[in-house]
Design a protein around this motif. Sequence first.
Motif, PDB file in Angstrom:
ATOM      1  N   UNK A  73     -28.479  73.534  43.965  1.00  0.00           N
ATOM      2  CA  UNK A  73     -27.129  74.211  43.884  1.00  0.00           C
ATOM      3  C   UNK A  73     -26.078  73.831  44.682  1.00  0.00           C
ATOM      4  N   UNK A  74     -26.341  73.171  45.781  1.00  0.00           N
ATOM      5  CA  UNK A  74     -25.097  72.662  46.583  1.00  0.00           C
ATOM      6  C   UNK A  74     -24.894  71.233  46.356  1.00  0.00           C
ATOM      7  N   UNK A  75     -25.244  70.620  45.340  1.00  0.00           N
ATOM      8  CA  UNK A  75     -25.201  69.232  45.212  1.00  0.00           C
ATOM      9  C   UNK A  75     -26.318  68.384  45.842  1.00  0.00           C
ATOM     10  N   UNK A  76     -27.100  68.886  46.307  1.00  0.00           N
ATOM     11  CA  UNK A  76     -28.167  68.318  46.940  1.00  0.00           C
ATOM     12  C   UNK A  76     -28.971  67.242  46.120  1.00  0.00           C
ATOM     13  N   UNK A  77     -29.242  66.046  46.528  1.00  0.00           N
ATOM     14  CA  UNK A  77     -29.997  64.936  45.799  1.00  0.00           C
ATOM     15  C   UNK A  77     -31.388  64.917  46.042  1.00  0.00           C
ATOM     16  N   UNK A  78     -32.258  64.283  45.247  1.00  0.00           N
ATOM     17  CA  UNK A  78     -33.459  64.033  45.698  1.00  0.00           C
ATOM     18  C   UNK A  78     -34.392  63.345  44.540  1.00  0.00           C
ATOM     19  N   UNK A  79     -35.580  63.590  44.536  1.00  0.00           N
ATOM     20  CA  UNK A  79     -36.524  62.711  43.498  1.00  0.00           C
ATOM     21  C   UNK A  79     -37.600  63.755  42.925  1.00  0.00           C
ATOM     22  N   UNK A  80     -37.755  63.175  41.496  1.00  0.00           N
ATOM     23  CA  UNK A  80     -38.926  64.353  40.893  1.00  0.00           C
ATOM     24  C   UNK A  80     -39.734  63.074  40.678  1.00  0.00           C
ATOM     25  N   UNK A  81     -41.094  63.891  40.039  1.00  0.00           N
ATOM     26  CA  UNK A  81     -41.919  62.645  39.584  1.00  0.00           C
ATOM     27  C   UNK A  81     -42.368  63.418  38.339  1.00  0.00           C
ATOM     28  N   UNK A  82     -42.918  62.312  37.279  1.00  0.00           N
ATOM     29  CA  UNK A  82     -43.411  62.763  36.042  1.00  0.00           C
ATOM     30  C   UNK A  82     -44.807  63.100  36.349  1.00  0.00           C
ATOM     31  N   UNK A  83     -45.371  63.957  35.490  1.00  0.00           N
ATOM     32  CA  UNK A  83     -47.010  64.329  35.573  1.00  0.00           C
ATOM     33  C   UNK A  83     -47.893  63.091  34.776  1.00  0.00           C
ATOM     34  N   UNK A  84     -48.733  62.800  35.788  1.00  0.00           N
ATOM     35  CA  UNK A  84     -49.552  61.678  35.280  1.00  0.00           C
ATOM     36  C   UNK A  84     -50.481  62.112  34.043  1.00  0.00           C
ATOM     37  N   UNK A  85     -51.003  60.948  33.606  1.00  0.00           N
ATOM     38  CA  UNK A  85     -51.868  61.049  32.400  1.00  0.00           C
ATOM     39  C   UNK A  85     -53.252  61.315  32.889  1.00  0.00           C
ATOM     40  N   UNK A  86     -53.910  62.640  32.562  1.00  0.00           N
ATOM     41  CA  UNK A  86     -55.059  62.839  33.173  1.00  0.00           C
ATOM     42  C   UNK A  86     -56.341  62.108  32.828  1.00  0.00           C
ATOM     43  N   UNK A  87     -55.769  61.486  31.319  1.00  0.00           N
ATOM     44  CA  UNK A  87     -56.887  60.703  30.876  1.00  0.00           C
ATOM     45  C   UNK A  87     -57.191  59.209  31.209  1.00  0.00           C
ATOM     46  N   UNK A  88     -56.183  59.012  32.452  1.00  0.00           N
ATOM     47  CA  UNK A  88     -56.023  57.496  32.890  1.00  0.00           C
ATOM     48  C   UNK A  88     -56.923  57.415  34.410  1.00  0.00           C
ATOM     49  N   UNK A  89     -57.535  58.587  34.807  1.00  0.00           N
ATOM     50  CA  UNK A  89     -58.100  58.628  36.232  1.00  0.00           C
ATOM     51  C   UNK A  89     -59.684  58.512  35.776  1.00  0.00           C
ATOM     52  N   UNK A  90     -60.328  58.141  36.840  1.00  0.00           N
ATOM     53  CA  UNK A  90     -61.857  57.985  36.912  1.00  0.00           C
ATOM     54  C   UNK A  90     -62.597  59.104  36.463  1.00  0.00           C
ATOM     55  N   UNK A  91     -62.174  60.189  36.637  1.00  0.00           N
ATOM     56  CA  UNK A  91     -62.795  61.425  36.571  1.00  0.00           C
ATOM     57  C   UNK A  91     -63.258  61.536  34.975  1.00  0.00           C
ATOM     58  N   UNK A 133     -35.297  64.018  31.450  1.00  0.00           N
ATOM     59  CA  UNK A 133     -33.792  64.618  31.125  1.00  0.00           C
ATOM     60  C   UNK A 133     -32.958  65.307  31.784  1.00  0.00           C
ATOM     61  N   UNK A 134     -33.954  66.293  32.368  1.00  0.00           N
ATOM     62  CA  UNK A 134     -32.946  67.277  33.360  1.00  0.00           C
ATOM     63  C   UNK A 134     -32.766  66.491  34.837  1.00  0.00           C
ATOM     64  N   UNK A 135     -33.693  65.456  35.187  1.00  0.00           N
ATOM     65  CA  UNK A 135     -33.341  65.009  36.454  1.00  0.00           C
ATOM     66  C   UNK A 135     -32.144  63.986  36.170  1.00  0.00           C
ATOM     67  N   UNK A 136     -32.142  63.280  35.124  1.00  0.00           N
ATOM     68  CA  UNK A 136     -31.113  62.625  34.708  1.00  0.00           C
ATOM     69  C   UNK A 136     -29.727  63.185  34.967  1.00  0.00           C
ATOM     70  N   UNK A 137     -29.709  64.396  34.111  1.00  0.00           N
ATOM     71  CA  UNK A 137     -28.366  65.284  34.214  1.00  0.00           C
ATOM     72  C   UNK A 137     -27.921  65.717  35.259  1.00  0.00           C
ATOM     73  N   UNK A 138     -29.101  65.792  36.439  1.00  0.00           N
ATOM     74  CA  UNK A 138     -28.742  66.123  37.705  1.00  0.00           C
ATOM     75  C   UNK A 138     -28.186  65.117  38.580  1.00  0.00           C
ATOM     76  N   UNK A 139     -28.531  63.824  38.027  1.00  0.00           N
ATOM     77  CA  UNK A 139     -28.435  62.434  38.824  1.00  0.00           C
ATOM     78  C   UNK A 139     -29.294  62.355  39.820  1.00  0.00           C
ATOM     79  N   UNK A 140     -30.668  62.777  39.721  1.00  0.00           N
ATOM     80  CA  UNK A 140     -31.826  62.692  40.638  1.00  0.00           C
ATOM     81  C   UNK A 140     -32.652  61.393  40.216  1.00  0.00           C
ATOM     82  N   UNK A 141     -33.287  60.976  41.330  1.00  0.00           N
ATOM     83  CA  UNK A 141     -34.186  59.798  41.054  1.00  0.00           C
ATOM     84  C   UNK A 141     -35.479  60.179  40.482  1.00  0.00           C
TER      85      UNK A 141
END
Length: 223
Positions: free
Chosen positions: A26-44, A137-145
């Motif tokens: 809201x006040x122009x803060x920058x930061x980083x977001x992560x994508x959600x991992x593929x649960x089928x890729x884990x040893x579980x 898409x949303x992170x790119x529109x906000x200029x986030x990593x």
Amino acid sequence: GDPTTTLTDKVTFASLYTNMLNVLTANGQKGIVATIPDVTAIPYFNTVTVPALLAAAKAINPAATAVYIQTGAGTVRAATTEDLIRLPFQSAGLFGQGAIPYGLHPLNPIANNWVLDKDEVVKIKDYVNSYNASIKSLATSKGLAIADTYDYFNQVKKGMNIQGVGINSTFITGGAFSLDGIHLTPRGNAVIANVFIEAINAKYGSTVPTVDITQYRGVKFPN
């Protein structure tokens, strides 16, 4: 429905994620977001395999022909390599037990709570891909990593070499995942830290030093 057992509607997810990013930036803060991992890729979901179960059954009873599962839709059928069995099943002591051997006869299939059947896998991947498209898409529109952990975990599943250390998603020996087959080891966390650091540096032109992953252990073996 129970939010812990149902997939969040795709449009709802995008809406809620938008609201969250709007507040955080809201006040122009920058930061980083992560994508959600593929649960089928884990040893579980990749350690107890249908071929391994069938081989174990055949060793005791050569007449065993298939492993039977109950699907999420409630039907019973022979399992395929596309059906994923949860890691705790191997220590549950259920397989092959009973007068009608558990999991080896259609009248006594492996219950769906132990299985992510292939239709459920397809649905989960579809939803996670949609969620991740929204996040990017949303992170790119906000200029986030963006730390693409979805992509990273799928690379780990194939196996990769980082700083001279081989890392993969093999249970116990792969180095990335702890003994529950879900959470990361210290080394796995160090590698993920670098995924974030490299994304931050690339996006913002910063020079945050990466972590030396050789200083962090994989699975600790008992002496």
